[in-house]
Motif scaffolding. Structure first.
Motif, PDB file in Angstrom:
ATOM      1  N   ASN A 239      89.607  40.460  66.250  1.00  0.00           N
ATOM      2  CA  ASN A 239      88.332  41.051  66.655  1.00  0.00           C
ATOM      3  C   ASN A 239      87.241  40.007  66.863  1.00  0.00           C
ATOM      4  O   ASN A 239      86.419  40.142  67.783  1.00  0.00           O
TER       5      ASN A 239
ATOM      6  N   TRP B 298      85.450  39.529  70.441  1.00  0.00           N
ATOM      7  CA  TRP B 298      83.984  39.608  70.603  1.00  0.00           C
ATOM      8  C   TRP B 298      83.431  38.338  71.231  1.00  0.00           C
ATOM      9  O   TRP B 298      82.566  38.395  72.113  1.00  0.00           O
TER      10      TRP B 298
ATOM     11  N   PHE C   1      81.159  42.029  75.904  1.00  0.00           N
ATOM     12  CA  PHE C   1      80.124  42.546  75.011  1.00  0.00           C
ATOM     13  C   PHE C   1      78.730  41.982  75.259  1.00  0.00           C
ATOM     14  O   PHE C   1      77.778  42.422  74.629  1.00  0.00           O
TER      15      PHE C   1
ATOM     16  N   LEU D  46      75.670  41.992  72.767  1.00  0.00           N
ATOM     17  CA  LEU D  46      75.957  42.718  71.532  1.00  0.00           C
ATOM     18  C   LEU D  46      76.173  41.731  70.390  1.00  0.00           C
ATOM     19  O   LEU D  46      77.026  40.841  70.459  1.00  0.00           O
TER      20      LEU D  46
ATOM     21  N   ASP E 227      76.648  44.179  64.968  1.00  0.00           N
ATOM     22  CA  ASP E 227      76.786  45.458  65.675  1.00  0.00           C
ATOM     23  C   ASP E 227      78.226  45.684  66.102  1.00  0.00           C
ATOM     24  O   ASP E 227      78.747  46.812  66.038  1.00  0.00           O
ATOM     25  N   TYR E 228      78.879  44.618  66.554  1.00  0.00           N
ATOM     26  CA  TYR E 228      80.284  44.731  66.940  1.00  0.00           C
ATOM     27  C   TYR E 228      81.144  45.083  65.723  1.00  0.00           C
ATOM     28  O   TYR E 228      82.046  45.928  65.810  1.00  0.00           O
TER      29      TYR E 228
ATOM     30  N   ARG F 253      81.172  48.626  64.910  1.00  0.00           N
ATOM     31  CA  ARG F 253      81.987  49.437  65.816  1.00  0.00           C
ATOM     32  C   ARG F 253      83.469  49.395  65.452  1.00  0.00           C
ATOM     33  O   ARG F 253      84.182  50.396  65.605  1.00  0.00           O
TER      34      ARG F 253
END
Length: 205
Positions: free
Chosen positions: A142, A146, A152, A155, A159-160, A163
Protein backbone atom coordinates in the motif's frame (compact mmCIF):
# COMPACT_ATOMS: atom_id res chain seq x y z
CA UNK A 1 22.38 -38.42 9.13
CA UNK A 2 20.93 -36.90 5.99
CA UNK A 3 17.87 -34.81 6.85
CA UNK A 4 16.66 -35.12 3.25
CA UNK A 5 15.74 -38.73 3.86
CA UNK A 6 13.73 -38.32 7.04
CA UNK A 7 9.96 -38.41 7.08
CA UNK A 8 8.52 -34.92 7.23
CA UNK A 9 6.97 -33.60 10.40
CA UNK A 10 5.18 -30.33 10.96
CA UNK A 11 8.48 -28.89 12.26
CA UNK A 12 10.67 -30.12 9.42
CA UNK A 13 11.16 -29.45 5.76
CA UNK A 14 9.46 -31.88 3.35
CA UNK A 15 11.55 -34.54 1.63
CA UNK A 16 12.74 -33.80 -1.94
CA UNK A 17 9.88 -35.81 -3.47
CA UNK A 18 7.32 -34.12 -1.26
CA UNK A 19 8.66 -30.66 -2.10
CA UNK A 20 7.57 -31.01 -5.72
CA UNK A 21 4.05 -31.90 -4.62
CA UNK A 22 4.04 -28.98 -2.18
CA UNK A 23 5.20 -26.61 -4.92
CA UNK A 24 2.60 -27.91 -7.38
CA UNK A 25 -0.19 -27.55 -4.81
CA UNK A 26 0.87 -24.03 -3.84
CA UNK A 27 1.26 -22.92 -7.45
CA UNK A 28 -2.02 -24.55 -8.42
CA UNK A 29 -3.92 -22.82 -5.63
CA UNK A 30 -2.51 -19.46 -6.68
CA UNK A 31 -3.39 -20.08 -10.32
CA UNK A 32 -6.93 -21.05 -9.33
CA UNK A 33 -7.62 -18.09 -7.05
CA UNK A 34 -5.45 -15.19 -8.23
CA UNK A 35 -7.30 -14.59 -11.48
CA UNK A 36 -10.74 -13.39 -10.44
CA UNK A 37 -12.60 -15.25 -13.20
CA UNK A 38 -11.73 -18.51 -11.43
CA UNK A 39 -11.86 -17.27 -7.84
CA UNK A 40 -15.27 -15.66 -8.34
CA UNK A 41 -16.71 -18.92 -9.61
CA UNK A 42 -15.15 -20.86 -6.72
CA UNK A 43 -15.98 -18.11 -4.17
CA UNK A 44 -12.40 -18.27 -2.89
CA UNK A 45 -10.08 -15.51 -1.74
CA UNK A 46 -6.69 -15.16 -3.39
CA UNK A 47 -4.17 -17.57 -1.82
CA UNK A 48 -1.07 -15.68 -3.05
CA UNK A 49 -0.04 -14.22 0.31
CA UNK A 50 -0.36 -17.56 2.09
CA UNK A 51 1.42 -19.30 -0.78
CA UNK A 52 4.53 -17.15 -0.42
CA UNK A 53 4.57 -17.62 3.35
CA UNK A 54 4.16 -21.40 3.14
CA UNK A 55 6.74 -21.64 0.36
CA UNK A 56 9.22 -19.80 2.56
CA UNK A 57 8.31 -22.13 5.43
CA UNK A 58 8.58 -25.43 3.57
CA UNK A 59 10.73 -25.00 0.45
CA UNK A 60 14.45 -24.36 0.82
CA UNK A 61 15.46 -23.97 -2.82
CA UNK A 62 16.18 -20.32 -3.62
CA UNK A 63 14.81 -20.61 -7.15
CA UNK A 64 11.29 -21.28 -5.82
CA UNK A 65 10.76 -17.65 -4.82
CA UNK A 66 11.53 -16.13 -8.26
CA UNK A 67 9.56 -18.95 -9.87
CA UNK A 68 6.47 -18.06 -7.84
CA UNK A 69 7.02 -14.38 -8.60
CA UNK A 70 7.09 -15.26 -12.29
CA UNK A 71 3.87 -17.24 -11.93
CA UNK A 72 2.14 -14.33 -10.17
CA UNK A 73 3.33 -11.90 -12.85
CA UNK A 74 2.22 -14.26 -15.61
CA UNK A 75 -1.27 -14.61 -14.14
CA UNK A 76 -1.54 -10.83 -13.83
CA UNK A 77 -0.47 -10.34 -17.44
CA UNK A 78 -3.07 -12.86 -18.59
CA UNK A 79 -5.71 -10.97 -16.61
CA UNK A 80 -4.72 -7.75 -18.39
CA UNK A 81 -5.03 -9.44 -21.78
CA UNK A 82 -8.42 -10.87 -20.84
CA UNK A 83 -9.88 -7.86 -19.03
CA UNK A 84 -8.03 -4.96 -20.63
CA UNK A 85 -8.56 -1.61 -18.95
CA UNK A 86 -10.20 -3.20 -15.94
CA UNK A 87 -6.84 -4.65 -14.87
CA UNK A 88 -4.45 -2.05 -16.31
CA UNK A 89 -4.66 -0.09 -13.07
CA UNK A 90 -2.73 -2.90 -11.39
CA UNK A 91 0.30 -2.37 -13.63
CA UNK A 92 1.76 0.93 -12.52
CA UNK A 93 5.27 1.99 -11.49
CA UNK A 94 4.22 0.74 -8.04
CA UNK A 95 3.94 -2.91 -9.16
CA UNK A 96 7.43 -3.85 -7.84
CA UNK A 97 6.11 -2.96 -4.39
CA UNK A 98 3.82 -5.96 -4.63
CA UNK A 99 6.86 -8.14 -5.29
CA UNK A 100 8.50 -6.65 -2.19
CA UNK A 101 5.38 -7.58 -0.24
CA UNK A 102 5.72 -11.18 -1.40
CA UNK A 103 9.34 -11.08 -0.32
CA UNK A 104 8.26 -10.05 3.19
CA UNK A 105 5.91 -13.03 3.36
CA UNK A 106 8.62 -15.37 2.07
CA UNK A 107 11.10 -14.12 4.68
CA UNK A 108 8.49 -14.50 7.41
CA UNK A 109 8.08 -18.13 6.37
CA UNK A 110 11.84 -18.62 6.48
CA UNK A 111 11.96 -17.13 9.96
CA UNK A 112 9.16 -19.42 11.13
CA UNK A 113 11.07 -22.40 9.72
CA UNK A 114 13.96 -21.82 12.12
CA UNK A 115 11.82 -22.20 15.25
CA UNK A 116 12.37 -25.46 17.14
CA UNK A 117 9.04 -25.45 18.97
CA UNK A 118 6.61 -28.34 18.71
CA UNK A 119 2.90 -28.92 19.08
CA UNK A 120 0.58 -26.01 19.81
CA UNK A 121 3.50 -23.65 20.45
CA UNK A 122 4.79 -24.37 16.95
CA UNK A 123 1.40 -23.63 15.39
CA UNK A 124 1.16 -20.36 17.29
CA UNK A 125 4.68 -19.52 16.18
CA UNK A 126 3.77 -20.14 12.55
CA UNK A 127 0.63 -18.02 12.84
CA UNK A 128 2.57 -15.26 14.59
CA UNK A 129 5.12 -15.06 11.80
CA UNK A 130 2.34 -15.23 9.20
CA UNK A 131 0.68 -12.26 10.89
CA UNK A 132 3.95 -10.32 10.91
CA UNK A 133 4.49 -11.13 7.24
CA UNK A 134 0.96 -10.08 6.37
CA UNK A 135 1.32 -6.76 8.19
CA UNK A 136 4.64 -6.08 6.45
CA UNK A 137 3.23 -7.06 3.06
CA UNK A 138 0.15 -4.88 3.55
CA UNK A 139 2.32 -1.91 4.51
CA UNK A 140 4.78 -2.37 1.64
CA UNK A 141 2.17 -2.91 -1.06
CA UNK A 142 0.00 0.00 0.00
CA UNK A 143 2.82 2.42 0.74
CA UNK A 144 4.42 1.86 -2.65
CA UNK A 145 1.04 2.02 -4.39
CA UNK A 146 0.31 5.37 -2.76
CA UNK A 147 3.77 6.74 -3.54
CA UNK A 148 4.37 5.50 -7.09
CA UNK A 149 1.11 4.52 -8.79
CA UNK A 150 0.19 8.08 -9.76
CA UNK A 151 -3.46 7.52 -8.83
CA UNK A 152 -3.68 9.65 -5.72
CA UNK A 153 -2.33 13.08 -6.60
CA UNK A 154 -2.42 15.32 -3.55
CA UNK A 155 -4.00 12.73 -1.26
CA UNK A 156 -1.92 12.61 1.92
CA UNK A 157 -0.51 9.42 3.37
CA UNK A 158 -2.69 9.56 6.48
CA UNK A 159 -5.83 10.02 4.38
CA UNK A 160 -4.78 7.13 2.18
CA UNK A 161 -4.14 4.99 5.27
CA UNK A 162 -7.66 5.76 6.50
CA UNK A 163 -9.02 4.43 3.21
CA UNK A 164 -7.08 1.16 3.14
CA UNK A 165 -6.94 0.17 6.82
CA UNK A 166 -10.47 -1.34 6.77
CA UNK A 167 -9.13 -3.98 4.35
CA UNK A 168 -6.31 -5.12 6.66
CA UNK A 169 -8.51 -7.45 8.69
CA UNK A 170 -9.66 -9.24 5.55
CA UNK A 171 -6.07 -9.83 4.45
CA UNK A 172 -5.07 -11.18 7.85
CA UNK A 173 -8.13 -13.41 8.01
CA UNK A 174 -7.69 -14.95 4.57
CA UNK A 175 -3.92 -15.39 4.89
CA UNK A 176 -4.05 -17.01 8.31
CA UNK A 177 -7.00 -19.15 7.24
CA UNK A 178 -5.09 -20.56 4.28
CA UNK A 179 -1.95 -21.02 6.41
CA UNK A 180 -3.97 -23.01 8.94
CA UNK A 181 -5.38 -25.18 6.17
CA UNK A 182 -1.86 -25.78 4.86
CA UNK A 183 -0.55 -26.71 8.31
CA UNK A 184 -3.50 -29.04 8.87
CA UNK A 185 -2.92 -30.81 5.55
CA UNK A 186 0.78 -31.15 6.36
CA UNK A 187 -0.04 -32.62 9.76
CA UNK A 188 -2.47 -35.13 8.27
CA UNK A 189 0.19 -36.12 5.75
CA UNK A 190 2.65 -36.67 8.60
CA UNK A 191 0.19 -38.92 10.42
CA UNK A 192 -0.32 -40.93 7.24
CA UNK A 193 3.42 -41.38 6.77
CA UNK A 194 3.88 -42.43 10.39
CA UNK A 195 1.11 -45.05 10.20
CA UNK A 196 2.45 -48.62 9.80
CA UNK A 197 2.15 -49.99 6.27
CA UNK A 198 1.00 -53.41 7.51
CA UNK A 199 -0.56 -53.02 10.93
CA UNK A 200 -0.53 -56.06 13.13
CA UNK A 201 -3.89 -57.86 13.34
CA UNK A 202 -5.90 -57.39 16.50
CA UNK A 203 -5.61 -60.31 18.86
CA UNK A 204 -8.02 -60.78 21.67
CA UNK A 205 -6.28 -61.74 24.90
Amino acid sequence: MNSMSTSPTPASVPTPADRWWVLLLLAGSMAATRYHHFSDVLHLADTSWAVFFLAGLWLRARWVFPALLGLALGIDLISVVQDGAAMNACFTPAYPGLLLAYGALWLAGRAAQRALDTGLVQILNRLGWATIGTLAAFALSNLTFWAFSGHFGALGLLDYADRVMPYLGRYIQSTLGYVLIGLAVAHLGTLRLRAPANPAPFRQG
